[in-house]
Design an enzyme around this catalytic site. Structure first.
Site, mmCIF file in Angstrom:
data_model
loop_
_atom_site.group_PDB
_atom_site.id
_atom_site.type_symbol
_atom_site.label_atom_id
_atom_site.label_comp_id
_atom_site.label_asym_id
_atom_site.label_seq_id
_atom_site.Cartn_x
_atom_site.Cartn_y
_atom_site.Cartn_z
ATOM 1 N N LYS A 1 -1.460 -9.791 -0.741
ATOM 2 C CA LYS A 1 -2.742 -10.084 -0.117
ATOM 3 C C LYS A 1 -3.639 -10.845 -1.082
ATOM 4 C CE LYS A 1 -4.878 -5.635 -1.151
ATOM 5 N NZ LYS A 1 -5.785 -4.601 -0.676
ATOM 6 N N SER B 1 0.812 -1.214 0.000
ATOM 7 C CA SER B 1 0.000 0.000 0.000
ATOM 8 C C SER B 1 0.850 1.270 0.000
ATOM 9 C CB SER B 1 -0.969 -0.040 1.171
ATOM 10 O OG SER B 1 -1.879 1.013 1.086
ATOM 11 N N HIS B 2 0.716 2.066 1.043
ATOM 12 C CA HIS B 2 1.384 3.365 1.111
ATOM 13 C C HIS B 2 2.756 3.276 1.755
ATOM 14 C CE1 HIS B 2 -1.099 2.256 4.420
ATOM 15 N NE2 HIS B 2 -0.280 2.913 5.213
ATOM 16 N N THR C 1 -12.134 -0.648 11.879
ATOM 17 C CA THR C 1 -11.173 -0.230 10.867
ATOM 18 C C THR C 1 -10.817 -1.386 9.935
ATOM 19 O OG1 THR C 1 -10.254 1.487 12.271
ATOM 20 C CG2 THR C 1 -8.796 0.578 10.586
ATOM 21 N N GLU D 1 -11.164 7.347 7.737
ATOM 22 C CA GLU D 1 -10.407 8.579 7.982
ATOM 23 C C GLU D 1 -9.019 8.539 7.367
ATOM 24 O OE1 GLU D 1 -7.555 8.257 9.955
ATOM 25 O OE2 GLU D 1 -8.073 6.141 10.183
ATOM 26 N N ASP E 1 -2.223 6.725 -3.447
ATOM 27 C CA ASP E 1 -1.101 6.054 -2.774
ATOM 28 C C ASP E 1 -0.455 4.980 -3.643
ATOM 29 O OD1 ASP E 1 -3.151 4.152 -2.641
ATOM 30 O OD2 ASP E 1 -2.356 3.317 -0.772
HETATM 31 C C1 G1P Z 1 -4.522 1.583 8.364
HETATM 32 C C2 G1P Z 1 -5.690 2.533 8.398
HETATM 33 C C3 G1P Z 1 -6.957 1.802 8.059
HETATM 34 C C4 G1P Z 1 -6.803 1.086 6.723
HETATM 35 C C5 G1P Z 1 -5.570 0.210 6.726
HETATM 36 C C6 G1P Z 1 -5.302 -0.407 5.359
HETATM 37 O O1 G1P Z 1 -4.700 0.566 9.321
HETATM 38 O O2 G1P Z 1 -5.807 3.160 9.647
HETATM 39 O O3 G1P Z 1 -8.019 2.707 8.020
HETATM 40 O O4 G1P Z 1 -7.918 0.301 6.447
HETATM 41 O O5 G1P Z 1 -4.428 0.987 7.096
HETATM 42 O O6 G1P Z 1 -5.099 0.574 4.376
HETATM 43 P P1 G1P Z 1 -4.049 0.593 10.772
HETATM 44 O O7 G1P Z 1 -2.561 0.721 10.598
HETATM 45 O O8 G1P Z 1 -4.598 1.797 11.467
HETATM 46 O O9 G1P Z 1 -4.474 -0.697 11.407
HETATM 47 ZN ZN ZN Z 2 -3.223 1.492 -0.463
#
Ligand code: G1P
Ligand code: ZN
Length: 543
Positions: free
Chosen positions: A126, A113-114, A344, A364, A277
């Protein structure tokens, strides 16, 4: 071609309850590590014999090598077909769409991801199921269990598949189908949005910057914004994916997308700015001198989505993750539609979307999406914004102002305390958890606690229960603080503190969010004793 069976041993699989596996790239490159995880996915999802799988990733370092391994293992497992994005590229939402469109059994998406990419950064893999969304809790648990008892994996000895040429080839009995990563996704966007109206907006001189952050959305944004919609060349910045994302951190927020923020806050700023991202599922929205929080963006999209053809019938309902602000709840209440508060993680939206209970959802953390796929979708959010801007002819700042006048403004921020020693973080959570039941009515740092609880969720569709999803404290006057432990961090524990304050007095809509949220922050820090318990005096990242 020879099919080899390799004797192997258990690996550190993903934490149960999280989808996919993110590790240092070097860990994924250790002998047998990737192979073991791929075999665990295959075994945990009922084997791949006869199945069609979608395979692609965000182009980070090791993406192409990993895809070759996956293809040879899919061939050894008897899979019928792998649909692969050309060059190994597929954004997460485009992969979700392909799985659905082609009726695939599932897909393997290569991305962290990011998180930064490169030999010294992160890699990830994944599995998404047949609905196109992140694997369910049940499948995730199966895959994790297989990582713990794996004893062998199967792989075909073969030369590399050609990922660069469109069309079909064979790897043993497996058909490898290379597809253009953008075509199907762009067609879906054209179905949902009024491309003529958006093209007319650009033709009228509307100026935009899209920061692809050297990541996967570059080709998608260039083809759609500059190619189909006629935005001027150069609208897309950092548009060529690179293996290490230009050495940057491809997370679209004001900190990591600072180049874009600088452009948008300059005197000659364009009308609209956006970023996405590493794998293309997150988005950031910013108007001229007007940053829009993801929570506010979700609320705005919920209030105006009907202006886009794909949502003209209105929304069945909306959903947000618990730490996301209550802004969208206020829109939903006014529209008389359902509003769901989920833990989440995108997978919790999947059941609601599949059941037709919600059309739009968001988090968020810059994730927004709809029932068009089963992942959050960065470019989709940008196009929905553009469609709304084209229809209303209003500026981003004026749209936000109107929304706050209609529904109130939810001031919002998130503080991340990263790489905290796990024991200390857990001790802090345990102590706060024990305090919660007695908190209502008490005063702390000038605030009065109205309610406090630990969030748990019962899925209204499949009945599954998710416990311990965050500690919440509501204050008299519309303030809220939430403490949560990150499930995606790769080192130590990350404590997230989410702060929110509702304001309904229009004369107070132009304040500095940090100032407005200071009292809630102080109360939350006093209640949790965070500084003493963790040794941290300030957050590492504020978004
Ligand atoms: C983070 C974000 C959450 C998102 C996830 C995957 O997870 O807070 O909203 O779904 O990345 O992109 P966290 O590190 O807070 O568990
Ligand atoms: Zn991502």
């Amino acid at each position: 071609m020879t099919h080899t069976t390799v004797t192997t041993q258990p690996i550190a699989g993903q934490k149960p309850g999280t989808s996919g596996l993110r590790k240092r790239t070097k860990v994924f490159m250790e002998p047998h590590f990737l192979e073991n995880y791929v075999q665990a996915i295959f075994d945990g999802t009922g084997r791949v014999a006869g199945k069609t799988l979608v395979v692609g990733g965000d182009g980070r370092y090791f993406n192409d090598r990993a895809i070759q391994v996956i293809l040879r293992m899919a061939a050894a497992g008897g899979a019928a077909r792998c649909i692969v994005g050309q060059g190994g590229i597929l954004s997460t939402p485009a992969a979700s769409h392909l799985i659905r469109k082609r009726g695939a059994s599932g897909g393997l998406i290569l991305s962290a991801s990011h998180n930064p990419g490169g030999p010294d950064a992160d890699f990830g893999l994944k599995y998404n199921g047949a609905n196109g969304g992140p694997a369910s809790e049940k499948i995730t648990a199966e895959i994790f269990a297989r990582t713990q008892d794996i004893a062998e994996y199967h792989i075909l000895e073969a030369t590399d598949a050609d990922l660069g040429t469109l069309g079909e080839s064979h790897l043993g009995d497996l058909v490898v189908e290379i597809v253009d990563p953008v075509t199907d996704y762009a067609a879906l966007m054209e179905d949902l949005f009024d491309f003529d109206a958006i093209a007319a907006l650009f033709a009228g001189g509307f100026a935009m910057k899209f920061d692809a952050m050297h990541a996967v959305t570059g080709p998608y944004a260039t083809a759609i914004l500059e190619g189909r919609l006629g935005a001027v060349k150069g609208t897309v910045m950092n548009g060529v994916p690179s293996e290490d994302f230009g050495g940057g951190h491809p997370d679209p927020n004001p900190i990591w997308a600072k180049d874009l923020m600088d452009v948008m806050y300059a005197d000659d700023a364009p009308d609209f700015g956006a970023a996405s991202d590493g794998d293309g599922d997150r988005n950031m929205i910013v108007g001229r001198g007007a940053y829009v929080t993801p929570s506010d963006s979700l609320a705005l999209l919920a209030s105006k989505a009907h202006l886009a053809p794909g949502y003209a019938k209105g929304l069945a309902g909306v959903a947000r993750s618990m730490p996301t602000s209550g802004a969208v709840d206020r829109v939903a209440a006014a529209k008389g539609i359902g509003c769901y508060e989920t833990p989440t993680g995108w997978k919790f939206f999947g059941t609601l979307l599949d059941a037709g209970k919600v059309t739009l959802c968001g988090e968020e953390s810059a994730g927004t999406g709809s029932d068009h796929v089963r992942e959050k979708d960065g470019l989709w959010a940008v196009l929905l914004w553009l469609n709304i801007l084209a229809e209303t002819k209003m500026s981003v700042a004026d749209l936000m102002d109107e929304m706050w006048r209609d529904y109130g403004r939810c001031y919002y921020t998130r503080h991340d305390y990263e790489d905290v020693e796990a024991e200390k973080a857990n001790a802090m959570f345990d102590a706060l958890r024990n305090k919660l039941p007695g908190l209502a009515g008490s005063d702390v740092a000038g605030q009065t606690v109205e309610w406090a609880d630990e969030f748990a969720y019962d899925d209204p569709v499949d009945g599954s229960h998710a416990a311990a999803q965050g500690l919440r404290i509501g204050f008299v006057g519309g303030g809220r603080a939430v403490f949560r432990l990150s499930g995606t961090g790769t080192v130590g524990a990350t404590i997230r503190l989410y702060l929110e304050q509702l304001e309904t007095d229009a004369s107070r809509f132009g304040l500095d969010p940090a100032e407005v949220l200071k009292p809630i922050n102080e109360a939350a820090l006093a209640l949790s004793d965070l500084a003493a318990m963790t040794g941290r005096s300030a957050p590492d990242v504020i978004t």
